[in-house]
Design a protein around this motif. Structure first.
Motif, mmCIF file in Angstrom:
data_model
loop_
_atom_site.group_PDB
_atom_site.id
_atom_site.type_symbol
_atom_site.label_atom_id
_atom_site.label_comp_id
_atom_site.label_asym_id
_atom_site.label_seq_id
_atom_site.Cartn_x
_atom_site.Cartn_y
_atom_site.Cartn_z
ATOM 1 N N GLU A 33 28.530 26.161 14.016
ATOM 2 C CA GLU A 33 27.586 27.271 14.103
ATOM 3 C C GLU A 33 27.707 28.147 12.868
ATOM 4 O O GLU A 33 28.801 28.574 12.504
ATOM 5 C CB GLU A 33 27.873 28.082 15.365
ATOM 6 N N ARG A 34 26.581 28.422 12.230
ATOM 7 C CA ARG A 34 26.643 29.198 10.984
ATOM 8 C C ARG A 34 26.858 30.692 11.232
ATOM 9 O O ARG A 34 27.337 31.399 10.359
ATOM 10 C CB ARG A 34 25.382 28.978 10.147
ATOM 11 N N ALA A 35 26.503 31.175 12.425
ATOM 12 C CA ALA A 35 26.742 32.586 12.751
ATOM 13 C C ALA A 35 28.187 32.778 13.199
ATOM 14 O O ALA A 35 28.960 31.829 13.289
ATOM 15 C CB ALA A 35 25.774 33.036 13.831
ATOM 16 N N GLY A 36 28.536 34.022 13.486
ATOM 17 C CA GLY A 36 29.904 34.323 13.875
ATOM 18 C C GLY A 36 30.136 34.353 15.367
ATOM 19 O O GLY A 36 31.268 34.532 15.829
ATOM 20 N N THR A 37 29.064 34.167 16.155
ATOM 21 C CA THR A 37 29.170 34.188 17.615
ATOM 22 C C THR A 37 28.223 33.147 18.190
ATOM 23 O O THR A 37 27.262 32.722 17.532
ATOM 24 C CB THR A 37 28.795 35.567 18.178
ATOM 25 N N PRO A 38 28.461 32.730 19.444
ATOM 26 C CA PRO A 38 27.536 31.794 20.072
ATOM 27 C C PRO A 38 26.309 32.505 20.604
ATOM 28 O O PRO A 38 26.295 33.737 20.734
ATOM 29 C CB PRO A 38 28.373 31.214 21.223
ATOM 30 N N GLY A 39 25.276 31.718 20.915
ATOM 31 C CA GLY A 39 24.122 32.299 21.589
ATOM 32 C C GLY A 39 22.790 32.042 20.942
ATOM 33 O O GLY A 39 21.764 32.027 21.615
ATOM 34 N N GLY A 40 22.736 31.889 19.605
ATOM 35 C CA GLY A 40 21.451 31.683 18.958
ATOM 36 C C GLY A 40 20.549 32.884 19.148
ATOM 37 O O GLY A 40 20.875 34.006 18.763
ATOM 38 N N LYS A 41 19.389 32.658 19.776
ATOM 39 C CA LYS A 41 18.453 33.765 20.014
ATOM 40 C C LYS A 41 19.002 34.764 21.027
ATOM 41 O O LYS A 41 18.518 35.890 21.126
ATOM 42 C CB LYS A 41 17.099 33.216 20.479
#
Length: 498
Positions: A33-41
């Protein structure tokens, strides 16, 4: 199977559910995952000491999540605390025109009767029954089917099942069919808004989308601690079964070898090999070559003209006055057709748009009293042009003036300050979700064949799969979760047969 290695690109709900299903079956799963947290939108922002849901704000179709956790040997209640809402949503057209929809169906019938008369209450009963029939007809034959087609749907429905659809002509729009149930244009506007739940216009979306009304009537829950807890719970469940989740890891290329997917390349140059890859991103990112030229043939080209709605949102920490907010509130604009024409036809922010307000500190039940600062998410539908238009300060300020003036017209005053407000435009949503223009729901459901054209789990490249709200069966948290289950099932079936 236990020796097979699968990479899941993206930790949105679809990717996380796929990871849970695969890891629970004994596969080695890496989630990147490129972000720092899960969840996407399903994202969350912080304003001072306040954490605010900045994406989806409500959970429906609880049974889907109960089944996902049960498949992995767990129970939903072990990971999440869900609180049922008595008021599904509060709606307003002016300071003196308000209508609540309730989880209790008979209370809703009474409320509609008080608001618009006995004939409209009777129309609502008929509408509710037809929505239920459509949902029950399509639940197994379409929603949970791996690759639905119109003729396949008819075959699976059979003569008895087809009766659930017989009252809805294939070419009817949702707006047209609502006229059969409601003469009051406000009610037609209210129930036509369900099409925007999947980013579409009621004037172009098929009447079958009334099934969304049935899904909502089966229960609406808030999540203790915020919606981000749903993603966190799924991530924990995947890790419990041995999956690894790595954040700040951007995948820039899907690798192929001997005609099938073979792994990924990261932005830092690392290469990760895999027996199969699940992509939890908008399929347009693949078709546009955002994940490598070799993977661009995985799905047919996706037309920007067919994109669903984007949004302009305001996350606020502010005091409110006047209007008795429930948790979910909808403030309708004066001309719904003109509003949707502004977005879809003229590709501009609506001049008098419907505004959704989620008051995230409002209690469960019917209590609407709250004193002091509260957390708010405001959402205005917007055109998906974030890849070719930058919303500057002047345009944002003009839209903000219209939005808050409209709220005041409906009796709600928001005492906001710039330092306690964060605005997100389609430009930022395009940055968060590349190749979408900021569209939040994949392709719009415009025309009766649109649902059958949505990319399914399997792609044209063997062992490369799709999951997420832009794939079949559609947008929204429950449908994204179903897409993850379908991707995992397709992958396991293919590996078993190879």
């Amino acid at each position: 199977m236990s020796r097979k290695n699968v990479i899941v690109v993206g930790a949105g709900i679809g990717g996380l559910v796929a990871a849970v299903q695969l890891a629970a079956r004994g596969l080695q799963v890496q989630v990147l995952e490129r972000a720092g947290t899960p969840g996407g939108k399903m994202r969350e922002i912080t304003l001072g000491t306040h954490r605010i849901d900045a994406g989806p704000t409500v959970l429906t179709m609880r049974r889907i999540f109960e089944d996902i956790f049960a498949d992995a040997g767990a129970t939903l209640e072990d990971y999440l605390t869900l609180e049922p809402l008595e008021i599904i949503a509060r709606h307003a057209w002016s300071e003196h025109e308000r209508l609540d929809l309730f989880a209790d169906h008979e209370r809703t019938v009474d409320a509609i009767g008080d608001f618009a008369g006995a004939a409209e209450a009777k129309g609502y009963r008929a509408f509710r029954d037809r929505a239920r029939m459509i949902y029950e007809t399509l639940e197994t034959t379409f929603i949970h089917a791996p690759r639905p087609s119109f003729f396949g749907l008819m075959k699976r429905c059979g003569l008895r099942g087809f009766g659930g659809l017989s009252g809805v002509k294939p070419y009817d729009s949702l707006w047209d069919i609502l006229g059969d149930y409601f003469k009051d244009q406000r009610l037609r506007q209210l129930f036509g808004r369900y099409s925007t739940y999947c980013g579409s216009s009621a004037f172009q979306a098929p009447a079958t989308l009334m099934l969304i009304a049935h899904a909502e009537q089966q229960g609406v829950w808030s999540v203790a601690g915020g919606m981000q807890q749903v993603a966190s719970a799924l991530a924990q469940l995947a890790e419990k079964h041995g999956a690894s989740i790595e954040y700040h890891q951007e995948v820039v290329e899907i690798l192929t070898e001997h005609g099938h997917s073979s792994g990924v390349r990261l932005a830092n140059g690392d290469v990760r090999a895999a027996d199969a890859v699940v992509v939890n991103a908008d399929p347009a990112a693949l078709s546009q070559g955002r994940l490598g030229k070799g993977a661009s043939r995985a799905v047919p080209p996706i037309r920007p003209a067919g994109r669903s709605l984007s949004a302009m949102t305001w996350c606020l920490s502010a005091e409110t006055q006047g209007f008795p907010l429930a948790r979910h509130n909808v403030f309708f604009g004066r001309d719904y057709a003109a509003e949707l024409d502004d977005v879809f036809k003229h590709a501009r922010l609506p001049r008098n748009g419907t505004v959704y307000v989620c008051a995230q500190d409002r209690g469960i039940g019917e209590s609407s009293s709250l004193h002091g600062t509260e957390r708010l998410l405001l959402l205005l539908n917007a055109p998906p042009i974030g890849d070719k238009h930058r919303f500057d300060a002047a345009e944002i300020a003009q839209s903000e003036e219209r939005v808050f003036s409209h709220l005041e017209h409906c009796g709600l005053r928001v005492l906001r300050t710039p330092e306690n407000c964060q605005v997100t435009t389609p430009t930022e949503f395009e940055r968060f979700f590349p190749a979408t223009g900021g569209a939040l729901y994949g392709q719009a459901y415009h025309g009766w064949t649109a649902a059958f054209k949505r990319p399914a789990s399997r792609t044209r490249i063997p062992r490369l799969y799709l999951a997420g709200g832009s794939t079949h069966p559609g947008a929204g948290i429950p449908m994204a979760a179903v897409s993850g289950r379908l991707a995992a099932a397709s992958l396991i079936e293919d590996l078993d047969s190879s």
